[in-house]
Design a protein around this motif. Structure first.
Motif, PDB file in Angstrom:
ATOM      1  N   TRP A 205      51.954  -6.663  57.458  1.00 45.46           N
ATOM      2  CA  TRP A 205      50.777  -6.749  58.162  1.00 45.46           C
ATOM      3  C   TRP A 205      50.054  -5.424  58.644  1.00 45.46           C
ATOM      4  O   TRP A 205      49.470  -5.479  59.858  1.00 45.46           O
ATOM      5  CB  TRP A 205      51.011  -7.740  59.071  1.00 45.46           C
ATOM      6  CG  TRP A 205      51.528  -9.131  58.914  1.00 45.46           C
ATOM      7  CD1 TRP A 205      52.783  -9.448  58.799  1.00 45.46           C
ATOM      8  CD2 TRP A 205      50.793 -10.390  58.630  1.00 45.46           C
ATOM      9  NE1 TRP A 205      52.846 -10.720  58.210  1.00 45.46           N
ATOM     10  CE2 TRP A 205      51.843 -11.289  58.151  1.00 45.46           C
ATOM     11  CE3 TRP A 205      49.292 -10.482  58.702  1.00 45.46           C
ATOM     12  CZ2 TRP A 205      51.138 -12.679  57.892  1.00 45.46           C
ATOM     13  CZ3 TRP A 205      48.951 -11.840  58.284  1.00 45.46           C
ATOM     14  CH2 TRP A 205      50.093 -12.931  57.919  1.00 45.46           C
ATOM     15  N   GLY A 206      50.184  -4.374  57.758  1.00 48.24           N
ATOM     16  CA  GLY A 206      49.612  -3.325  58.054  1.00 48.24           C
ATOM     17  C   GLY A 206      50.265  -2.171  58.874  1.00 48.24           C
ATOM     18  O   GLY A 206      50.036  -1.039  59.098  1.00 48.24           O
ATOM     19  N   GLN A 207      51.317  -2.691  59.451  1.00 48.40           N
ATOM     20  CA  GLN A 207      52.194  -1.736  60.440  1.00 48.40           C
ATOM     21  C   GLN A 207      53.280  -1.109  59.871  1.00 48.40           C
ATOM     22  O   GLN A 207      53.746  -0.097  60.498  1.00 48.40           O
ATOM     23  CB  GLN A 207      52.759  -2.622  61.503  1.00 48.40           C
ATOM     24  CG  GLN A 207      51.464  -3.192  62.536  1.00 48.40           C
ATOM     25  CD  GLN A 207      52.213  -3.829  63.844  1.00 48.40           C
ATOM     26  OE1 GLN A 207      52.235  -2.998  64.868  1.00 48.40           O
ATOM     27  NE2 GLN A 207      52.432  -4.964  64.096  1.00 48.40           N
ATOM     28  N   ASP A 208      53.532  -1.273  58.578  1.00 46.55           N
ATOM     29  CA  ASP A 208      54.677  -0.594  57.908  1.00 46.55           C
ATOM     30  C   ASP A 208      55.948  -0.450  58.681  1.00 46.55           C
ATOM     31  O   ASP A 208      56.488   0.804  58.743  1.00 46.55           O
ATOM     32  CB  ASP A 208      54.075   0.706  57.152  1.00 46.55           C
ATOM     33  CG  ASP A 208      54.771   1.355  56.344  1.00 46.55           C
ATOM     34  OD1 ASP A 208      55.402   0.636  55.330  1.00 46.55           O
ATOM     35  OD2 ASP A 208      54.751   2.477  56.190  1.00 46.55           O
ATOM     36  N   TRP A 209      56.444  -1.243  59.389  1.00 50.21           N
ATOM     37  CA  TRP A 209      57.460  -1.132  60.126  1.00 50.21           C
ATOM     38  C   TRP A 209      58.796  -0.847  59.480  1.00 50.21           C
ATOM     39  O   TRP A 209      59.711  -0.418  60.112  1.00 50.21           O
ATOM     40  CB  TRP A 209      57.752  -2.177  61.376  1.00 50.21           C
ATOM     41  CG  TRP A 209      57.923  -3.252  60.744  1.00 50.21           C
ATOM     42  CD1 TRP A 209      56.873  -4.321  60.585  1.00 50.21           C
ATOM     43  CD2 TRP A 209      59.392  -4.110  60.615  1.00 50.21           C
ATOM     44  NE1 TRP A 209      57.395  -5.506  60.087  1.00 50.21           N
ATOM     45  CE2 TRP A 209      58.925  -5.457  60.083  1.00 50.21           C
ATOM     46  CE3 TRP A 209      60.472  -3.775  60.636  1.00 50.21           C
ATOM     47  CZ2 TRP A 209      59.913  -6.431  59.890  1.00 50.21           C
ATOM     48  CZ3 TRP A 209      61.422  -4.665  60.261  1.00 50.21           C
ATOM     49  CH2 TRP A 209      61.278  -5.668  59.786  1.00 50.21           C
ATOM     50  N   GLU A 210      58.742  -1.025  58.209  1.00 51.80           N
ATOM     51  CA  GLU A 210      60.282  -1.020  57.194  1.00 51.80           C
ATOM     52  C   GLU A 210      59.911   0.375  56.569  1.00 51.80           C
ATOM     53  O   GLU A 210      60.616   0.657  55.801  1.00 51.80           O
ATOM     54  CB  GLU A 210      60.206  -2.195  56.327  1.00 51.80           C
ATOM     55  CG  GLU A 210      60.650  -3.307  57.320  1.00 51.80           C
ATOM     56  CD  GLU A 210      60.866  -4.966  56.247  1.00 51.80           C
ATOM     57  OE1 GLU A 210      61.975  -5.004  55.827  1.00 51.80           O
ATOM     58  OE2 GLU A 210      59.834  -5.439  56.004  1.00 51.80           O
TER      59      GLU A 210
END
Length: 550
Positions: A205-210
């Motif tokens: 969802w745009g946040q690239d937390w992975e």
């Protein structure tokens, strides 16, 4: 968009995807990395890891997202956004998969409005949001076909337009799957002859937390035959500490890869509290662009910068973005492509120390020695200085201004900045201290407070408090008091700082909400805990005086 705050559903390895992407790229006969990095750009392009204009000058986005696809009648918004000092607008469009398709004629009109208002235009397809997790989302391939259908409109606009292929085009389900279709969409547009800078949004969802975009960024960049690829990270509640923000931004800067914060929010919600101060400060230090979400019309209005599309009614979030530290007023510079004096890179000299005259109980006149500039001084901004904070109180084309709305018998400190037509700002003048007259009578006063619950969930809620000054003189500094009857607790607040003892709550303002003009208002937002009963406070006081409950 706000739905970027999601939790993980699955995590997969990206190795096979990366290898597949690289092999597919080599099969297409793409340029080697060194060739791609050195390719010449047309108009806005990437050079040495930076977004630059056709003349080679850095262009650092300082802008606002605008939901044109959902509010096509709000045609005044681009002019209003420009009036804040923004140099960029990111425009929500639809390719017809999920919402009504924006026609070529409509997109051409948007571009014309951006140019007329001297704004760089980032165009994005929103239908892709959350693909793989949201069943209503469209594909990047469908979005690429939409851009190709607009090629006649977009050709020749490379100086003014950046193409963001698809908004947040992958959810949290198998985010490694984002890499191959992203690469394919880039190459499809290049094969169709697009020379524009292309922006790509991250998965999760745009946040690239992975870290999928982060870890595959170099391979993606190398897969673009022009080298004009700009990465976009959306920073919401995942980025709730300074370390997370700094680490992510510096990963791209250290690698020499171009990055922009394509969306970000500051207000806290049930998912967490983004560290917008670090986002804005680090972006300014590193020379990275950012585009705040969003101008108006959010279904969750906590992220409206302007309430009901009214530029005179900025939310506390809007005040932070436009007038706060490292905000648009302080850091935005217009693109040089718009001509005039906007290719000027030299700041004016500092103005002289202001002198005060015609001091009354509610106003003061200030005069200062003029600045000089290599082109021309466009005007002056007068600021009220309070410790380490500044608040712009007046602007003038000349060297004299009257500052209204002051409180009787109060000490103030004022200083002046000069600015030129390119948006360069001088060093600050020395400050002058002024104490207003006591006045013959106490100033007329009055207040009204509106309290709204804008969202609830199990165990929590989000509230908004609007404080209106119904008096005839400005309020400069305030303390709000109220009480909860059902054991509610304020857990986080923006626009003010709370203190709570039992059910009693007091709030003092943030620097950007401390002044309330006569007949003006400020808004404070907060999140709180509740146990199922959530009665609104019955009464409010401001500086000890009872307020009308609006």
């Amino acid at each position: 968009m706000r739905t970027a705050r999601r939790t993980a559903k699955s995590t997969t390895t990206v190795i096979l995807t990366v290898l597949s992407t690289l092999l597919g790229f080599l099969a297409l006969g793409g340029l080697a990395p060194a060739q791609a990095a050195s390719a010449a750009g047309t108009g806005l392009h990437i050079s040495d890891g930076r977004l630059v204009e056709g003349n080679g000058n850095d262009f650092i986005m300082r802008g606002v997202n605008h939901a044109h696809a959902w509010y096509p009648g709000e045609t005044q918004s681009l002019a209003d956004i420009k009036a804040t000092g923004a140099n960029t607008v990111r425009v929500v469009l639809s390719d017809g998969y999920r919402w009504s398709r924006n026609s070529p004629e409509d997109v051409a009109a948007v571009i014309d409005q951006c140019k007329a208002n001297r704004l760089i235009c980032v165009l994005e397809v929103h239908d892709t949001t959350g693909y793989g997790e949201d069943s209503a989302a469209g594909t990047l391939d469908h979005a690429a076909d939409y851009w190709i259908s607009l090629k006649d409109v977009l050709d020749g606009q490379e100086d003014y337009v950046v193409i963001d292929i698809g908004n947040e085009p992958w959810g949290n389900t198998d985010p490694a799957g984002w890499t191959a279709p992203t690469t394919a969409a880039i190459q499809k547009l290049r094969a169709a002859g697009f020379a524009h800078t292309i922006m790509i949004d991250a998965p999760n969802w745009g946040q690239d937390w992975e870290g999928v975009m982060r870890d595959n960024a170099q391979a993606l960049y190398d897969a673009d035959s022009t080298g004009n690829l700009l990465f976009s990270i959306h920073m919401y509640s995942v980025y709730d500490t300074a370390q997370k923000v700094t680490d992510y931004l510096n990963t791209f800067v250290d690698a020499g890869l171009p990055l922009v914060i394509g969306e970000f929010g500051g207000p806290a919600d049930q998912y967490g509290d983004p560290d917008e101060d670090t986002m804005m400060a680090d972006a300014e230090q590193l020379g990275l662009g950012w585009i705040a979400w969003s101008w108006s019309g959010n279904t969750d209005p906590v992220l409206d910068l302007a309430i009901d599309f009214d530029p005179a009614r900025l939310s506390s979030w809007g005040e932070r973005v436009f007038h706060g530290a490292d905000g648009i007023a302080q850091t935005s510079h217009e693109a040089t492509v718009f001509g005039g004096a906007s290719d000027d890179t030299e700041a004016p000299t500092a103005p002289g120390t202001p002198t005060a005259s015609a001091v009354t109980d509610t106003s003061v006149s200030l005069t200062w020695a003029a600045s000089s500039d290599n082109v021309a001084v466009a005007g002056y901004d007068v600021v009220r200085v309070n410790g380490a904070t500044e608040t712009t109180v007046a602007s003038s084309a000349g060297t004299t201004v009257t500052v209204p709305g002051l409180t009787a018998g109060t000490a103030y400190s004022f200083a002046v900045y000069a600015r030129d037509a390119a948006g360069n700002r001088s060093a600050r003048s020395a400050a002058v201290s002024v104490t207003t007259d006591e006045g013959s009578t106490a100033p007329a006063g009055g207040c009204a407070v509106g309290y709204d619950v804008v969202g609830e969930w199990q165990g929590g809620f989000q509230g908004e408090i609007t404080i209106s000054n119904t008096g005839t003189t400005a309020i400069d500094g305030w303390t709000l008091g109220f009480a909860f009857a059902d054991g509610q607790t304020v857990t986080n607040m923006w626009g003010g700082t709370p203190a709570q003892s039992g059910g009693s709550v007091t709030v003092v303002p943030a620097s950007y909400t401390s002044a309330i003009a006569a007949n003006g208002s400020v808004t404070v937002g907060f999140t709180g805990s509740q146990n199922g009963t959530n009665t609104a406070p019955a009464a409010f006081t401001l500086n000890g005086a009872a307020c009308t409950v609006a």
